[in-house]
Design a protein around this motif. Structure first.
Motif, PDB file in Angstrom:
ATOM      1  N   GLY A   1       0.971  -1.067   0.114  1.00 50.35           N
ATOM      2  CA  GLY A   1      -0.304   0.305  -0.214  1.00 50.35           C
ATOM      3  C   GLY A   1       0.643   0.615   0.150  1.00 50.35           C
ATOM      4  O   GLY A   1       1.968   1.459  -0.328  1.00 50.35           O
ATOM      5  N   GLU A   2       0.339   2.200   0.873  1.00 53.28           N
ATOM      6  CA  GLU A   2       0.490   3.438   0.503  1.00 53.28           C
ATOM      7  C   GLU A   2       1.512   4.025   1.562  1.00 53.28           C
ATOM      8  O   GLU A   2       1.377   3.127   3.033  1.00 53.28           O
ATOM      9  CB  GLU A   2      -0.612   4.668   0.770  1.00 53.28           C
ATOM     10  N   ASN A   3       2.916   4.348   1.509  1.00 59.38           N
ATOM     11  CA  ASN A   3       3.243   5.265   2.809  1.00 59.38           C
ATOM     12  C   ASN A   3       2.679   6.399   2.942  1.00 59.38           C
ATOM     13  O   ASN A   3       1.846   6.821   2.965  1.00 59.38           O
ATOM     14  CB  ASN A   3       4.734   5.123   2.331  1.00 59.38           C
ATOM     15  N   PRO A   4       3.009   6.688   4.701  1.00 56.67           N
ATOM     16  CA  PRO A   4       2.486   7.497   5.371  1.00 56.67           C
ATOM     17  C   PRO A   4       2.537   9.267   4.540  1.00 56.67           C
ATOM     18  O   PRO A   4       3.501   9.470   4.024  1.00 56.67           O
ATOM     19  CB  PRO A   4       2.614   7.675   6.254  1.00 56.67           C
ATOM     20  N   TYR A   5       1.219   9.623   4.828  1.00 58.25           N
ATOM     21  CA  TYR A   5       1.372  11.216   4.277  1.00 58.25           C
ATOM     22  C   TYR A   5      -0.128  12.023   5.114  1.00 58.25           C
ATOM     23  O   TYR A   5      -0.744  11.280   5.480  1.00 58.25           O
ATOM     24  CB  TYR A   5       1.439  10.959   2.588  1.00 58.25           C
ATOM     25  N   ALA A   6       0.844  13.218   4.910  1.00 61.74           N
ATOM     26  CA  ALA A   6      -0.733  14.073   5.606  1.00 61.74           C
ATOM     27  C   ALA A   6      -1.012  15.781   5.012  1.00 61.74           C
ATOM     28  O   ALA A   6      -0.017  16.089   3.941  1.00 61.74           O
ATOM     29  CB  ALA A   6      -0.654  14.515   6.902  1.00 61.74           C
ATOM     30  N   GLU A   7      -1.808  15.410   4.599  1.00 67.25           N
ATOM     31  CA  GLU A   7      -2.202  16.821   3.545  1.00 67.25           C
ATOM     32  C   GLU A   7      -1.844  17.096   2.679  1.00 67.25           C
ATOM     33  O   GLU A   7      -2.112  15.757   1.463  1.00 67.25           O
ATOM     34  CB  GLU A   7      -1.853  17.830   4.948  1.00 67.25           C
ATOM     35  N   GLY A   8      -1.399  18.093   1.775  1.00 68.48           N
ATOM     36  CA  GLY A   8      -1.179  18.400   0.531  1.00 68.48           C
ATOM     37  C   GLY A   8       0.512  17.434   0.347  1.00 68.48           C
ATOM     38  O   GLY A   8       0.259  17.639  -1.463  1.00 68.48           O
ATOM     39  N   PHE A   9       1.367  17.903   0.885  1.00 73.59           N
ATOM     40  CA  PHE A   9       2.221  15.958   0.695  1.00 73.59           C
ATOM     41  C   PHE A   9       1.216  14.464   0.125  1.00 73.59           C
ATOM     42  O   PHE A   9       2.390  14.248  -0.495  1.00 73.59           O
ATOM     43  CB  PHE A   9       2.983  15.975   2.138  1.00 73.59           C
ATOM     44  N   GLY A  10       0.259  14.180   0.476  1.00 75.29           N
ATOM     45  CA  GLY A  10      -0.759  13.436   0.266  1.00 75.29           C
ATOM     46  C   GLY A  10      -1.097  13.327  -1.438  1.00 75.29           C
ATOM     47  O   GLY A  10      -1.446  12.793  -2.218  1.00 75.29           O
ATOM     48  N   ASP A  11      -1.858  14.909  -1.784  1.00 72.48           N
ATOM     49  CA  ASP A  11      -1.850  15.064  -3.239  1.00 72.48           C
ATOM     50  C   ASP A  11      -1.283  14.129  -4.494  1.00 72.48           C
ATOM     51  O   ASP A  11       0.026  14.560  -4.306  1.00 72.48           O
ATOM     52  CB  ASP A  11      -1.590  16.503  -4.091  1.00 72.48           C
ATOM     53  N   THR A  12      -1.643  13.584  -4.923  1.00 72.97           N
ATOM     54  CA  THR A  12      -1.135  12.492  -6.656  1.00 72.97           C
ATOM     55  C   THR A  12      -1.268  12.444  -7.336  1.00 72.97           C
ATOM     56  O   THR A  12      -2.702  12.122  -7.400  1.00 72.97           O
ATOM     57  CB  THR A  12       0.080  11.289  -5.760  1.00 72.97           C
ATOM     58  N   ASP A  13      -1.249  12.227  -8.598  1.00 67.24           N
ATOM     59  CA  ASP A  13      -1.494  11.438  -9.303  1.00 67.24           C
ATOM     60  C   ASP A  13      -1.487  10.029  -9.390  1.00 67.24           C
ATOM     61  O   ASP A  13      -1.970   9.431 -10.443  1.00 67.24           O
ATOM     62  CB  ASP A  13      -1.532  12.137 -11.089  1.00 67.24           C
TER      63      ASP A  13
END
Length: 605
Positions: A489-501
């Motif tokens: 799965g995904e690695n941790p992120y929060a807020e805008g750091f998780g915005d992705t395509d």
């Protein structure tokens, strides 16, 4: 396990039933008995009269101080809080008071003591982003993020999670949390999808009502409650392209029919505070949106609580007067409170901000402090420190985990696992509680290491199975295991750091799945993610596929699900539709071409 959960449930229900609180007259009597008042509150017969009495006495500097929130570290000492008459502080990413709950309690009591030394002795609000448990304290119970809690469809569990969060937050010195997030994320690209419960309005509304009941109970003056905050007003999950802090473009009819009802329900059920969003609504930033904040939220909906900015919101979008005149009551100014206070004071003196707006804000702030019982009971609730991370609390979180998992595929008798099966738990996510918990877990952006008090998925499976190995780097030639639980799965992120395509598994994670299949293993994929992803290829080659979202500290709940412990059968239903192809994104809940529609979830193995 069943007995432990029942014990935990009974404890929580007993706790919830004690949410009677004190009547206002009883609380006023306690205030009058408390011997440390700097201002004679006993001359008044109600909170409202006490508030007006304090307002009459307060200077402009004292009022502006009450409207300011600062971070407790970054060289902000208790003495600065006292001398600048600041009304609230926040704990967030950065140093902690120490490893033990009493370290936190002692630190925040020190800040509270200095606040009480001010001329009028007005107590502090002490806030934290406890968004899925008291997730800033290592050793606290961390629940599934809201996306997982919504998948349970179990409002009782959401209420219990709020109650436990209140206990564990109070046990570390806090009286206010910035949750629940009731965004209704519409774009998978957004880095905060997991903070919202679901894309659905009605389920979001049910969830916020349950969460408020858990955090706040029937009365904020009860010792086992803290103030809750609905966020982020409004339509933060509907920005164009799913950009954090972007522009939500829609008609007023759509806003009122889709995004406003959960806030109306929050107001009706007594939410203490509402946080405005970084986003704009039709190109006007929410921190400056007078119509929506003052006319709609405070006027039409009748919200009489506190409106607070998001991080640095009193200066980030313009001069302080723009946010305050729009209807914001408290500005969260992490280390620049002096700049904010100086500019706001100047705006009052030159008439840009009317004193009536200042008085309205301070009236709301003081009222909340009275409702919380801070004028008679300002210090941390030390008795709750010993309940942090308790077995009873973990039993409830474990139940939440196993009910939150959504079974997307189950073929070839791969599930449920049998304790006698030869099993390999594959991948780093399978034995790392930081990875399985996501952002806002110990640290703002989460962490890639395990943390104290949590159980990894491998550890949980190993407790139940008799022949289990951990294969971090994948299946290999000669591996004895017949079944591979591949945790990716995904690695941790929060807020805008998780915005992705990049809304798909990494090639390394895809290879973990395909390699195990090539070696003839039955492959059970457990997907750790804060949103739905493009999984069709991975799904097709798997024997079973489980959306586990971000389960938090209790990996045992995942093992309960995989083994069908105590006769458990899957109950989770997806809070989002799943896209087949990238071109499907963003995908509507009722899209006919969805890989899985909103609400999908197999109810048997």
């Amino acid at each position: 396990m069943r007995f432990g959960f029942i014990v935990g449930l009974l404890l929580i229900l007993v706790g919830c039933s004690s949410f009677t609180g004190k009547k206002e007259s009883e609380e006023i009597a306690v205030i009058c008995q408390w011997g440390e008042q700097k201002f004679d509150l006993c001359q008044y017969d109600s909170y409202a009269q006490m508030v007006e009495g304090l307002l009459t006495e307060m200077t402009l500097d004292e009022k502006v101080g009450q409207m300011t929130q600062s971070i407790w570290h970054n060289n902000v000492s208790p003495e600065i809080i006292r001398d600048r008459r600041i009304g609230s502080i926040i704990h967030t990413e950065g140093p902690t008071p120490g490893p033990d709950a009493m370290d936190w309690i002692n630190k925040f009591n020190e800040f509270q003591s200095r606040a009480l030394e001010t001329r009028l002795g007005i107590p502090l609000l002490i806030a934290v982003d406890a968004v899925h448990g008291q997730n800033t304290f290592e050793g606290a119970v961390i629940f599934p993020h809201n996306i997982g809690m919504a998948a349970t469809r179990n409002m009782s569990l959401i209420e219990q999670a709020g109650y436990i969060t209140a206990i564990e937050a109070a046990g570390t010195g806090f009286n206010w949390t910035f949750s629940p997030c009731i965004a209704m994320p519409q774009h998978e690209h957004w880095g905060r999808v997991y903070e919202g419960f679901t894309e659905d309005r009605d389920l979001t509304t049910q969830a916020v009502i349950a969460s408020i009941a858990g955090h706040q109970g029937a009365s904020l003056s009860n010792r086992n409650t803290i103030a809750a905050t609905a966020k982020h007003f409004i339509a933060d999950g509907a920005t164009d392209g799913g950009v954090e802090g972007g522009n939500a473009i829609m008609s007023e009819q759509e806003m009122r029919e889709t995004y406003l009802p959960p806030y109306a329900a929050a107001v009706d059920h007594g939410i203490a505070a509402i946080m405005v969003g970084f986003n704009s609504y039709n190109s006007v930033n929410m921190h400056q949106h007078t119509h929506l904040v003052t006319d709609v939220l405070k006027g039409e909906l009748g919200f009489n609580g506190v409106v607070i900015t998001d991080w640095n919101g009193g200066l980030r979008f313009g001069e302080p007067h723009t946010a305050i005149n729009a209807g914001v009551d408290i500005a969260m100014q992490p280390a620049n409170h002096d700049e904010f206070m100086g500019k706001l004071k100047a705006s009052v003196l030159d008439g840009t901000v009317p004193m009536s707006r200042i008085d309205d804000a301070v009236r709301r702030i003081l009222t909340l402090k009275f409702k919380l019982g801070l004028f008679s009971d300002p210090f941390a609730k030390e008795e709750f420190a010993q309940r942090i991370g308790s077995d009873e609390h973990r039993a409830v979180a474990r139940q939440a985990v196993r009910e939150s998992l959504v079974l997307l595929k189950s073929d070839n008798n791969a599930l449920p696992l049998d304790p006698s099966d030869s099993i390999a738990v594959v991948g780093a996510h399978g034995h790392n509680t930081g990875l399985q918990s996501g952002g806002w877990s110990i640290h703002w952006q989460g962490q890639t290491e395990s943390y104290r008090g949590a159980t990894s998925i491998f550890e949980a499976i190993n407790k139940v199975g008799s022949n289990v190995e951990y294969a971090e780097y994948g299946c290999y030639e000669g591996m004895a295991a017949e079944k591979a639980v591949v945790v990716v799965g995904e690695n941790p992120y929060a807020e805008g750091f998780g915005d992705t395509d990049e809304l798909w598994l990494s090639q390394a994670h895809k290879t973990l799945i395909s390699r195990c299949k090539e070696l003839g293993k039955q492959v059970i994929v457990v997907l750790i993610s804060g949103r739905v992803l493009l999984i069709k290829e991975d799904l097709d080659i798997s024997d079973a596929f489980v959306a586990a979202w971000l389960p938090g500290s209790e990996g045992d709940g995942v093992a309960d699900f995989l083994f069908g412990v105590d006769g458990f059968k899957p109950v989770g239903k997806s809070p989002y539709a799943w896209p087949k192809e990238f071109s499907d994104i963003p995908i509507a809940a009722d899209a006919e071409h969805a890989l899985f529609k909103y609400g999908y979830g197999l109810q048997d193995y």
